[in-house]
Write an enzyme that holds these catalytic residues in place. Structure first.
Site, PDB file in Angstrom:
ATOM      1  N   THR A 150      86.352 -23.397  51.667  1.00  0.00           N
ATOM      2  CA  THR A 150      85.880 -24.595  50.986  1.00  0.00           C
ATOM      3  C   THR A 150      86.282 -25.849  51.750  1.00  0.00           C
ATOM      4  OG1 THR A 150      85.889 -23.556  48.801  1.00  0.00           O
ATOM      5  CG2 THR A 150      86.084 -25.954  48.863  1.00  0.00           C
ATOM      6  N   HIS A 196      89.382 -14.568  53.402  1.00  0.00           N
ATOM      7  CA  HIS A 196      89.511 -13.570  52.342  1.00  0.00           C
ATOM      8  C   HIS A 196      88.204 -12.832  52.078  1.00  0.00           C
ATOM      9  CE1 HIS A 196      87.562 -15.674  48.864  1.00  0.00           C
ATOM     10  NE2 HIS A 196      87.825 -16.730  49.588  1.00  0.00           N
ATOM     11  N   CYS A 245      75.725 -16.709  30.265  1.00  0.00           N
ATOM     12  CA  CYS A 245      76.675 -16.282  29.238  1.00  0.00           C
ATOM     13  C   CYS A 245      77.971 -15.739  29.834  1.00  0.00           C
ATOM     14  CB  CYS A 245      76.033 -15.252  28.315  1.00  0.00           C
ATOM     15  SG  CYS A 245      74.854 -14.167  29.097  1.00  0.00           S
TER      16      CYS A 245
END
Length: 462
Positions: free
Chosen positions: A70, A196, A320
């Site tokens: 990121t 990772h 959901c």
């Protein structure tokens, strides 16, 4: 318990573990110091940089290590935009980029910049010619993932890179998902990855910036990693990350062929085993280990819990299963069904027997969730009763995915062929899932106005 969420993260590779433990005793000193311990740490850091650069396909002095994938994306985008501020303030991205790219684009817009999103087709793939039209004369940077982390679709990076090169615009490639499988082809300018994802330690990313690319790191910087990641380098983790990347690359071709065959089996068998299921993503131009499918009349979170109870760790892009209760931006951009979404990403070494057992467990898990929600046999449309009303309104306001679609399916048989069901639904997922339901069941979606959706029943066989 089979772990089928490799696209999120992988356990530490055995080679990475060995390298990490070995370098803990040798790589603790400051690599910028000229004393013996510092020189030893510098040698480890330089060797790791050379190993990673070879895997990426760049020069060692073009590669920086960061604290995460990121951060690599954030730094790459902001640095390239700042370095090319005179060229313009337009940033071009695809609609299915990782959230780290889209969040950086939002910051760019708040600072007065312009972001242009290039749409994708139903498989999640961009068109190179559409990309060319999006660039414009004021474009400072373009960003495109090499492969999508949710559906596995591989992007035409080489074609897009050629288009960007012709326009004089640098291309940043998010290679987090594809880097373990091979280098990224094409004339890209910047590239980011995350350790990772390939069995390296968490907390290590990499950013490659080609020579000649105007690049100005933003924020406080120091002399370390060319300003891309200020602070003391985590040399043991970096060494382990580079060792893991080299190890997985050595086995990538054989493992990709083996996992691709297993994923092909999942893609073929899931629609046969589970009715009303859509497999999404490009069936050919895709990552070898990843498949995503969505099931009608299924609560995604409930399905993940059911599969977890059956012994399988998977992921989902359903609304959901999200804290925001909105469908994955990737599925939304593709225009595919989002409810009951399951992403299966197989780690290296997954045995064929575990895939077979997963396929055995899946139908029961889906059936159990559907039964709990009151979906099932009653969702299939039959003949309308004599004298049935030609229009029915279903009030599903306040109901979340997948209940609006279940309510629609239950009443569609109550109108004659040509009749209309109006669904009132304020759940964001309905905007995606009602049209997808129509496409999957053969009924006609006539559009939406506000929270009202119109569906016209089509006669069987019509």
């Amino acid at each position: 318990m089979p772990y089928f969420d490799a696209a999120s993260s992988l356990p530490l590779h055995p080679v990475a573990r060995q390298a990490l433990l070995a370098s803990v005793d040798e790589g603790w000193a400051d690599p910028s110091r000229p004393h013996r311990e510092g020189r030893r740490a510098r040698m480890l850091l330089d060797a790791a940089r050379e190993t990673a650069a070879e895997a990426v396909g760049c020069r060692p002095d073009e590669l920086r290590f960061t604290s995460s994938g990121t951060q690599a994306l954030h730094t790459g985008i902001t640095g390239a935009l700042a370095g090319r501020r005179r060229a313009g303030r337009r940033l071009v991205v695809s609609a299915v980029e990782h959230s780290a790219v889209l969040h950086t684009a939002e910051v760019h817009e708040r600072a007065g910049g312009l972001t242009r999103q290039v749409e994708v087709d139903r498989t999640g793939r961009v068109d190179a010619q559409e990309w060319a039209r999006a660039l414009g004369e004021d474009c400072a940077l373009a960003c495109l993932q090499s492969a999508n982390h949710e559906v596995g679709t591989v992007q035409p990076v080489e074609e897009v890179a050629a288009v960007c090169a012709e326009a004089g615009v640098p291309l940043l490639v998010d290679a987090a998902q594809s880097l373990p499988w091979g280098p990224v082809a094409g004339d890209w300018s910047l590239l980011a990855g995350s350790a990772h994802k390939w069995g390296g330690p968490a907390g290590v990313g990499l950013l490659a910036v080609r020579k000649g690319v105007r690049f100005a790191p933003q924020g406080p910087v120091d002399e370390r990693e060319s300003g891309a990641a200020p602070g003391f380098e985590n040399i043991p983790a970096i060494v382990a990350a580079a060792a893991a990347l080299r190890a997985v690359r050595a086995e990538a071709d054989a493992e990709a062929a083996r996992l691709r065959a297993l994923v092909d089996r999942i893609r073929a068998r899931v629609p046969e085993l589970v009715p009303d299921t859509e497999v999404v993503g490009d069936p050919v131009r895709r990552l070898p280990h990843l498949v995503t499918f969505s099931c009608l009349y299924v609560d995604g979170e409930a399905l993940l819990h059911a599969l977890d109870a059956a012994g399988y760790s998977v992921s989902s892009g359903s609304s959901c299963t999200s804290s925001t209760l909105t469908p994955s931006h990737v599925l939304r951009a593709m225009g595919v069904l989002s409810e009951g979404n399951v992403r299966v990403s197989l780690p290296p070494g997954t045995p064929e027997s575990e895939v077979d057992r997963f396929l055995d467990a899946l139908p029961g898990a889906v059936e159990g969730v559907r039964a709990h929600l009151g979906a099932g046999a009653g969702t299939a449309a039959g003949p309308a009763p004599s004298g049935a009303a030609s229009e029915i309104t279903v009030d599903a306001r306040g109901k979340l995915c997948p209940l609006p679609v279940i309510e629609l399916a239950k009443v569609i048989e109550d109108v004659p062929a040509g009749g209309v069901v109006r669904v009132l639904a304020d759940d964001e997922a309905a905007r995606l899932d009602i049209p997808a339901w129509c496409e999957m069941t053969g009924h006609a979606y006539e559009g939406a106005e506000g929270i009202e959706y119109r569906v016209r029943r089509v006669a069987a066989g019509a």
